[in-house]
Design a protein around this motif. Structure first.
Motif, PDB file in Angstrom:
ATOM      1  N   ARG A 144       0.856  -1.177   0.000  1.00 38.43           N
ATOM      2  CA  ARG A 144       0.000   0.000   0.000  1.00 38.43           C
ATOM      3  C   ARG A 144       0.895   1.230   0.000  1.00 38.43           C
ATOM      4  NH1 ARG A 144      -2.289   3.487   3.687  1.00 38.43           N
ATOM      5  NH2 ARG A 144      -1.238   2.536   5.436  1.00 38.43           N
ATOM      6  N   TYR A 145       0.481   2.229  -0.768  1.00 40.54           N
ATOM      7  CA  TYR A 145       1.210   3.497  -0.756  1.00 40.54           C
ATOM      8  C   TYR A 145       0.880   4.236   0.537  1.00 40.54           C
ATOM      9  CZ  TYR A 145       2.301   3.296  -5.791  1.00 40.54           C
ATOM     10  OH  TYR A 145       2.776   2.960  -7.028  1.00 40.54           O
ATOM     11  N   GLN A 146       1.907   4.618   1.289  1.00 41.56           N
ATOM     12  CA  GLN A 146       1.752   5.445   2.474  1.00 41.56           C
ATOM     13  C   GLN A 146       2.304   6.823   2.111  1.00 41.56           C
ATOM     14  OE1 GLN A 146       4.098   2.957   5.058  1.00 41.56           O
ATOM     15  NE2 GLN A 146       2.285   1.941   5.860  1.00 41.56           N
ATOM     16  N   VAL A 147       1.413   7.796   1.952  1.00 40.11           N
ATOM     17  CA  VAL A 147       1.790   9.118   1.469  1.00 40.11           C
ATOM     18  C   VAL A 147       1.969  10.052   2.663  1.00 40.11           C
ATOM     19  CG1 VAL A 147       1.120  11.045  -0.011  1.00 40.11           C
ATOM     20  CG2 VAL A 147       0.465   8.723  -0.637  1.00 40.11           C
ATOM     21  N   PHE A 148       3.072  10.801   2.667  1.00 38.83           N
ATOM     22  CA  PHE A 148       3.276  11.803   3.710  1.00 38.83           C
ATOM     23  C   PHE A 148       3.980  13.023   3.144  1.00 38.83           C
ATOM     24  CE2 PHE A 148       6.913   9.005   3.886  1.00 38.83           C
ATOM     25  CZ  PHE A 148       7.993   9.834   4.091  1.00 38.83           C
ATOM     26  N   MET A 149       3.852  14.116   3.883  1.00 39.61           N
ATOM     27  CA  MET A 149       4.425  15.392   3.476  1.00 39.61           C
ATOM     28  C   MET A 149       5.421  15.839   4.546  1.00 39.61           C
ATOM     29  SD  MET A 149       2.420  19.055   3.070  1.00 39.61           S
ATOM     30  CE  MET A 149       1.880  19.110   4.764  1.00 39.61           C
ATOM     31  N   THR A 150       6.564  16.355   4.122  1.00 39.98           N
ATOM     32  CA  THR A 150       7.502  16.983   5.049  1.00 39.98           C
ATOM     33  C   THR A 150       7.518  18.479   4.756  1.00 39.98           C
ATOM     34  OG1 THR A 150       9.398  16.650   3.591  1.00 39.98           O
ATOM     35  CG2 THR A 150       8.953  14.927   5.213  1.00 39.98           C
ATOM     36  N   TYR A 151       7.794  19.270   5.772  1.00 42.31           N
ATOM     37  CA  TYR A 151       7.766  20.719   5.607  1.00 42.31           C
ATOM     38  C   TYR A 151       8.590  21.378   6.713  1.00 42.31           C
ATOM     39  CZ  TYR A 151       4.266  20.225   9.267  1.00 42.31           C
ATOM     40  OH  TYR A 151       3.621  19.884  10.436  1.00 42.31           O
ATOM     41  N   MET A 152       8.909  22.634   6.507  1.00 44.33           N
ATOM     42  CA  MET A 152       9.536  23.471   7.524  1.00 44.33           C
ATOM     43  C   MET A 152       8.466  24.444   8.002  1.00 44.33           C
ATOM     44  SD  MET A 152      12.660  22.416   7.749  1.00 44.33           S
ATOM     45  CE  MET A 152      13.466  23.686   8.678  1.00 44.33           C
ATOM     46  N   SER A 153       8.521  24.803   9.290  1.00 44.88           N
ATOM     47  CA  SER A 153       7.509  25.733   9.792  1.00 44.88           C
ATOM     48  C   SER A 153       8.119  26.690  10.810  1.00 44.88           C
ATOM     49  CB  SER A 153       6.338  24.975  10.422  1.00 44.88           C
ATOM     50  OG  SER A 153       6.738  24.326  11.604  1.00 44.88           O
ATOM     51  N   LEU A 154       7.554  27.884  10.830  1.00 40.75           N
ATOM     52  CA  LEU A 154       7.889  28.896  11.820  1.00 40.75           C
ATOM     53  C   LEU A 154       6.785  28.871  12.873  1.00 40.75           C
ATOM     54  CD1 LEU A 154       9.544  31.370  12.783  1.00 40.75           C
ATOM     55  CD2 LEU A 154       8.007  32.774  11.401  1.00 40.75           C
ATOM     56  N   SER A 155       7.178  28.691  14.132  1.00 41.31           N
ATOM     57  CA  SER A 155       6.204  28.611  15.218  1.00 41.31           C
ATOM     58  C   SER A 155       6.369  29.797  16.162  1.00 41.31           C
ATOM     59  CB  SER A 155       6.385  27.318  16.011  1.00 41.31           C
ATOM     60  OG  SER A 155       6.208  26.197  15.202  1.00 41.31           O
ATOM     61  N   LEU A 156       5.249  30.295  16.616  1.00 40.72           N
ATOM     62  CA  LEU A 156       5.216  31.356  17.604  1.00 40.72           C
ATOM     63  C   LEU A 156       4.400  30.844  18.780  1.00 40.72           C
ATOM     64  CD1 LEU A 156       5.918  34.310  18.299  1.00 40.72           C
ATOM     65  CD2 LEU A 156       3.770  34.971  17.212  1.00 40.72           C
ATOM     66  N   PHE A 157       5.013  30.765  19.939  1.00 44.74           N
ATOM     67  CA  PHE A 157       4.385  30.176  21.120  1.00 44.74           C
ATOM     68  C   PHE A 157       3.894  28.763  20.819  1.00 44.74           C
ATOM     69  CE2 PHE A 157       3.876  34.753  22.015  1.00 44.74           C
ATOM     70  CZ  PHE A 157       4.590  34.811  23.197  1.00 44.74           C
ATOM     71  N   PHE A 158       4.737  27.971  20.116  1.00 45.43           N
ATOM     72  CA  PHE A 158       4.495  26.568  19.782  1.00 45.43           C
ATOM     73  C   PHE A 158       3.319  26.354  18.828  1.00 45.43           C
ATOM     74  CE2 PHE A 158       6.312  26.813  24.077  1.00 45.43           C
ATOM     75  CZ  PHE A 158       7.537  26.220  23.817  1.00 45.43           C
ATOM     76  N   ILE A 159       2.853  27.399  18.179  1.00 48.54           N
ATOM     77  CA  ILE A 159       1.774  27.304  17.191  1.00 48.54           C
ATOM     78  C   ILE A 159       2.385  27.596  15.825  1.00 48.54           C
ATOM     79  CG2 ILE A 159      -0.418  28.263  16.411  1.00 48.54           C
ATOM     80  CD1 ILE A 159      -0.919  29.100  19.334  1.00 48.54           C
ATOM     81  N   PRO A 160       2.275  26.627  14.880  1.00 49.94           N
ATOM     82  CA  PRO A 160       2.838  26.865  13.540  1.00 49.94           C
ATOM     83  C   PRO A 160       2.134  28.037  12.852  1.00 49.94           C
ATOM     84  CG  PRO A 160       2.179  24.568  13.806  1.00 49.94           C
ATOM     85  CD  PRO A 160       1.694  25.306  14.992  1.00 49.94           C
ATOM     86  N   ILE A 161       2.921  29.009  12.415  1.00 52.68           N
ATOM     87  CA  ILE A 161       2.386  30.211  11.770  1.00 52.68           C
ATOM     88  C   ILE A 161       2.566  30.150  10.262  1.00 52.68           C
ATOM     89  CG2 ILE A 161       2.569  32.723  11.647  1.00 52.68           C
ATOM     90  CD1 ILE A 161       1.508  31.705  14.310  1.00 52.68           C
ATOM     91  N   LEU A 162       3.722  29.671   9.812  1.00 58.05           N
ATOM     92  CA  LEU A 162       4.061  29.694   8.397  1.00 58.05           C
ATOM     93  C   LEU A 162       4.737  28.383   8.026  1.00 58.05           C
ATOM     94  CD1 LEU A 162       4.398  31.418   5.782  1.00 58.05           C
ATOM     95  CD2 LEU A 162       6.583  32.165   6.713  1.00 58.05           C
TER      96      LEU A 162
END
Length: 133
Positions: free
Chosen positions: A30-48
């Motif tokens: 089975r294909y297991q699809v996932f995405m990787t990304y970089m994120s900027l967090s402010l107070f542990f909340i991803p903003i960008l």
């Protein structure tokens, strides 16, 4: 005033269900699809988020492929998209040895008598449970 911010690398599994015969080991997977990304967090909340890359991992042998970004984006939006071999670029071969018919165990359906060497739990003919011979 204090600001707590940071840059993190994240990974998100995407909902996609497609059974295939693996081009690397020859088994069903089975294909297991996932995405990787970089994120900027402010107070542990991803903003960008930026630098999104989409990958496919085979459930049978662990072979890793890079997925075409357009197909990955559509899967991320929830569309039902069929992934073709042309959409994949090999990143890392799997670790499981190649499976060949005759090397596995023989299975037999107790319901209809169908015999197979495939790695199934249930009979592809009638749906009954397969038993090892």
């Amino acid at each position: 005033m204090f600001f707590i911010c940071g840059v993190n690398q994240g990974q998100k599994e995407l909902s996609h269900s497609q059974l295939v015969i693996c081009g690397s080991c020859g088994g069903y997977g089975r294909y297991q699809v996932f995405m990787t990304y970089m994120s900027l967090s402010l107070f542990f909340i991803p903003i960008l988020k930026w630098g999104r890359q989409y990958y496919v991992k085979m459930s049978c042998c662990g072979t890793l492929y890079r997925l075409d970004p357009d197909i990955g984006w559509r899967i991320g939006r929830g569309e039902q998209v069929e992934i073709t071999p042309a959409d994949l670029t090999l990143v890392q071969a799997g670790t499981r040895e190649a499976w060949r018919p005759g090397q596995g165990r023989k299975m037999r359906c107790g319901n209809c008598g169908y015999e197979t060497e495939e790695d199934f739990s249930f009979c592809p003919k009638c749906g009954g449970r397969l038993e090892e011979r």
